[in-house]
Motif scaffolding. Structure first.
Motif, PDB file in Angstrom:
ATOM      1  N   ALA A  41       5.187  -6.390   3.364  1.00  0.00           N
ATOM      2  CA  ALA A  41       5.200  -7.752   2.839  1.00  0.00           C
ATOM      3  C   ALA A  41       4.587  -7.767   1.435  1.00  0.00           C
ATOM      4  O   ALA A  41       3.630  -7.039   1.161  1.00  0.00           O
ATOM      5  CB  ALA A  41       4.413  -8.681   3.765  1.00  0.00           C
ATOM      6  N   PRO A  42       5.121  -8.556   0.508  1.00  0.00           N
ATOM      7  CA  PRO A  42       4.561  -8.610  -0.852  1.00  0.00           C
ATOM      8  C   PRO A  42       3.139  -9.150  -0.842  1.00  0.00           C
ATOM      9  O   PRO A  42       2.750  -9.936   0.036  1.00  0.00           O
ATOM     10  CB  PRO A  42       5.522  -9.539  -1.596  1.00  0.00           C
ATOM     11  CG  PRO A  42       6.186 -10.353  -0.529  1.00  0.00           C
ATOM     12  CD  PRO A  42       6.261  -9.475   0.676  1.00  0.00           C
TER      13      PRO A  42
ATOM     14  N   SER B 119       1.366  -6.979 -10.015  1.00  0.00           N
ATOM     15  CA  SER B 119       2.580  -6.759  -9.220  1.00  0.00           C
ATOM     16  C   SER B 119       2.333  -7.148  -7.776  1.00  0.00           C
ATOM     17  O   SER B 119       1.210  -7.063  -7.278  1.00  0.00           O
ATOM     18  CB  SER B 119       2.996  -5.285  -9.310  1.00  0.00           C
ATOM     19  OG  SER B 119       4.040  -4.995  -8.405  1.00  0.00           O
ATOM     20  N   ASP B 120       3.400  -7.585  -7.093  1.00  0.00           N
ATOM     21  CA  ASP B 120       3.283  -7.929  -5.670  1.00  0.00           C
ATOM     22  C   ASP B 120       3.631  -6.750  -4.770  1.00  0.00           C
ATOM     23  O   ASP B 120       3.656  -6.887  -3.544  1.00  0.00           O
ATOM     24  CB  ASP B 120       4.167  -9.123  -5.328  1.00  0.00           C
ATOM     25  CG  ASP B 120       5.658  -8.838  -5.530  1.00  0.00           C
ATOM     26  OD1 ASP B 120       5.994  -7.753  -6.041  1.00  0.00           O
ATOM     27  OD2 ASP B 120       6.476  -9.711  -5.176  1.00  0.00           O
ATOM     28  N   VAL B 121       3.889  -5.574  -5.374  1.00  0.00           N
ATOM     29  CA  VAL B 121       4.186  -4.378  -4.584  1.00  0.00           C
ATOM     30  C   VAL B 121       2.872  -3.725  -4.158  1.00  0.00           C
ATOM     31  O   VAL B 121       2.016  -3.447  -5.006  1.00  0.00           O
ATOM     32  CB  VAL B 121       5.030  -3.377  -5.391  1.00  0.00           C
ATOM     33  CG1 VAL B 121       5.300  -2.116  -4.575  1.00  0.00           C
ATOM     34  CG2 VAL B 121       6.340  -4.018  -5.833  1.00  0.00           C
TER      35      VAL B 121
ATOM     36  N   MET C 201      14.687  -4.169   6.160  1.00  0.00           N
ATOM     37  CA  MET C 201      13.459  -3.935   6.923  1.00  0.00           C
ATOM     38  C   MET C 201      12.343  -4.859   6.450  1.00  0.00           C
ATOM     39  O   MET C 201      11.575  -5.389   7.259  1.00  0.00           O
ATOM     40  CB  MET C 201      13.015  -2.481   6.773  1.00  0.00           C
ATOM     41  CG  MET C 201      13.915  -1.460   7.431  1.00  0.00           C
ATOM     42  SD  MET C 201      13.229   0.207   7.262  1.00  0.00           S
ATOM     43  CE  MET C 201      14.507   1.177   8.051  1.00  0.00           C
ATOM     44  N   ARG C 202      12.272  -5.044   5.137  1.00  0.00           N
ATOM     45  CA  ARG C 202      11.220  -5.904   4.589  1.00  0.00           C
ATOM     46  C   ARG C 202      11.369  -7.341   5.070  1.00  0.00           C
ATOM     47  O   ARG C 202      10.379  -8.032   5.331  1.00  0.00           O
ATOM     48  CB  ARG C 202      11.276  -5.854   3.058  1.00  0.00           C
ATOM     49  CG  ARG C 202      10.062  -6.448   2.370  1.00  0.00           C
ATOM     50  CD  ARG C 202      10.225  -6.438   0.856  1.00  0.00           C
ATOM     51  NE  ARG C 202       8.955  -6.594   0.189  1.00  0.00           N
ATOM     52  CZ  ARG C 202       8.829  -6.802  -1.107  1.00  0.00           C
ATOM     53  NH1 ARG C 202       9.896  -6.873  -1.877  1.00  0.00           N
ATOM     54  NH2 ARG C 202       7.627  -6.931  -1.650  1.00  0.00           N
TER      55      ARG C 202
END
Length: 509
Positions: free
Chosen positions: A245-246, A271-273, A417-418
């Motif tokens: 999840a981000p 970043s949201d990664v 999948m995410r």
């Protein structure tokens, strides 16, 4: 008696505090001293500051110059206070007005020619200043992009100490040579240090392992993959951030602050990664958990905060380094104590381990190709102690790939999948809306037990009676069962989910 003043901000870990600079020029033999618990790098600022002031057209006083860093009880480190020290001395000498820097933070490292160099750890400093109502800062021009990440702050870039003197109404005489090489190098490094995350669809086979990684990502569970060389363990682990999840806004700022402190923020930005750290198995304990002289610096577990710490060839890590992971895995932070300071860093990460079944790597199936003795096999895997393995929620075996012929069946992509992981995370967050947890791995065992059915609890009790689970293992199996229920779209785990969770923990699929 004239006291020159300036204000800077220091860091102990990610915790910021205000430093008040006070400079006094007194009669006596020429001497420049900095007091207030500075470290070696800060003590060296005397020569940098003196040379930079002279390069800006200021005649250094041929008397005694004393600069006090308050509060004197807090340790101070680094070269980011050079410019504030210089400004306090210039204020005491009357070069600039004493009140011109009221409620203003000055940060920057000085070169001998007076040019201002970028610093590390600016982002947590700016966040601290904004929280305490300070709206104005003078920063190095090289940190301008980092400062722009925080809105509502007046950050004034400075290239040379002489520029700052002129901004404050003083007179300066200096020559500044602009260097474009630094910016070009930074851009090249940015591209080199931000690798793209691969897609799960690129992985041939290993459908069970991919499903287990989805479960791990959905619930924030730790995972151990055991299998022969070349079975895809590293390839699978490196793609885990792509299905997680981000990061939310708070997590993004926490990760960015850590990267700013480590000097790598320019390579990533906000970043949201989730971050991905993969230390080599020869890594020292200090590089893993943090350390170093003076104020302890963050290690790999802090750099992996809100993301993944991947330990490939886990049994090859030193036993001492592995044992240091036990407390952070439970608490989500690491405390590093030194004689003069104690530093606390966040360390809430997902641990993913990969291991061969034996030193040669071929003790799988019938074990015909294995050349290791029974003693060597036991010694090899015994480096992963019971307390460490008991904290690993998912423990699976990765079989070798028997063929690479494409069957034509579509493979699930990381994006798909995410999406499933995010739906499961959303269900967990709604369930924990009155709690402070964001995923099942953080939930209290007593809370989950109180919400689980009697049939589920009875299965857990039976596994504990058969010595398949410890009390910690029982709680972790229950958390895993709730994650499986979220992925299956159920409001609570049933018989199928709890049996699957126990199977995932004991490698008996």
């Amino acid at each position: 008696m004239v006291i020159g003043n300036a204000m800077s901000v220091g860091l102990v870990g990610l915790k910021a505090f205000t430093i008040q600079m006070q400079a006094f020029i007194s009669p006596g033999l020429p001497y420049f001293s900095i007091i207030g618990l500075p470290d070696a790098s800060l003590s060296e600022a005397r020569e940098r500051v003196k040379s930079a002031c002279q390069a800006s057209g200021f005649a250094w006083p041929q008397t005694r110059v004393t600069v006090n860093l308050s509060p004197a009880s807090m340790p101070k480190r680094g070269s980011s206070h050079d410019m504030a020290i210089a400004i306090s001395v210039l204020s005491a000498a009357g070069v600039i007005d004493h009140d011109s820097l009221s409620r203003t933070i000055v940060l920057g490292e000085l070169n001998l020619d007076g040019s201002v160099l970028p610093i590390q750890g600016l982002l947590p400093i700016i966040l601290f200043a904004k929280e305490h109502g300070i709206k104005r800062m003078f920063i190095p021009e090289g940190n301008q992009e980092e400062a722009a990440l925080v809105e509502g702050m007046e950050t004034i870039p400075v290239r040379h100490l002489g520029e700052l003197i002129e901004m404050m109404g003083g007179k300066a005489s200096y020559e500044f040579k602009n260097s474009q090489t630094f910016a070009e190098d930074t851009d090249e490094n940015t591209a080199a240090h931000a690798p793209a995350i691969g897609d799960m669809a690129e992985v041939v086979g290993q459908e069970y392992a991919k499903w287990a990684l989805q479960v791990a990502a959905a619930g924030g569970h730790h995972m151990l993959m055991t299998g022969p060389p070349g079975s895809g363990k590293t390839m699978l682990a490196s793609r885990l951030p792509g299905i997680m999840a981000p990061l939310n806004e708070k997590e993004q700022l926490e990760v960015a602050s850590i990267r700013s402190l480590c000097g790598t923020l320019s390579s990533y930005g906000i970043s949201d990664v989730p971050p991905f750290e993969a230390p080599h198995h020869t890594a020292s304990t200090a590089s893993l958990v943090g350390g170093g002289p003076g104020i302890a610096q963050p290690g790999a577990i802090t750099k992996a905060h809100c993301g993944v710490l991947f330990m490939d060839e886990a049994p090859e890590f030193s036993p001492r380094a592995l044992q240091t992971l036990r407390e952070p895995l439970e608490s989500g932070y690491v405390v590093l104590s030194r004689s003069h300071s104690t530093t606390c860093y966040p360390a809430r990460f997902q641990l993913i381990m990969a291991a061969n079944p034996c030193p040669c790597g071929f003790a799988y199936g019938t074990g015909e190709r294995c050349t290791c003795s029974e003693r060597e096999r036991l010694r090899y895997f015994s480096r992963l102690s019971g307390p460490i393995l008991d904290r690993i929620d998912i423990q699976i075996e990765i079989p070798p790939i028997e063929h690479i012929i494409d069957t034509g069946e579509p493979r699930m992509s990381s994006m798909r999948m995410r999406e499933r992981v995010m739906l499961a995370r959303q269900a967990a967050q709604e369930r924990f809306s009155d709690q402070h947890w964001c995923c099942n791995a953080q939930a209290s065992g007593s809370w989950l037990r109180s919400k689980s059915s009697r049939a589920v609890i009875s299965i857990i009790d039976h596994a504990m009676t058969a010595n398949r689970l410890s009390l910690r293992g029982a709680d972790r199996s229950l958390r895993l069962a709730w994650t499986l229920a979220d992925l299956n779209g159920r409001t609570s785990p049933g018989r199928e989910e709890i049996l699957q969770s126990i199977t995932l923990r004991t490698k008996e699929h």
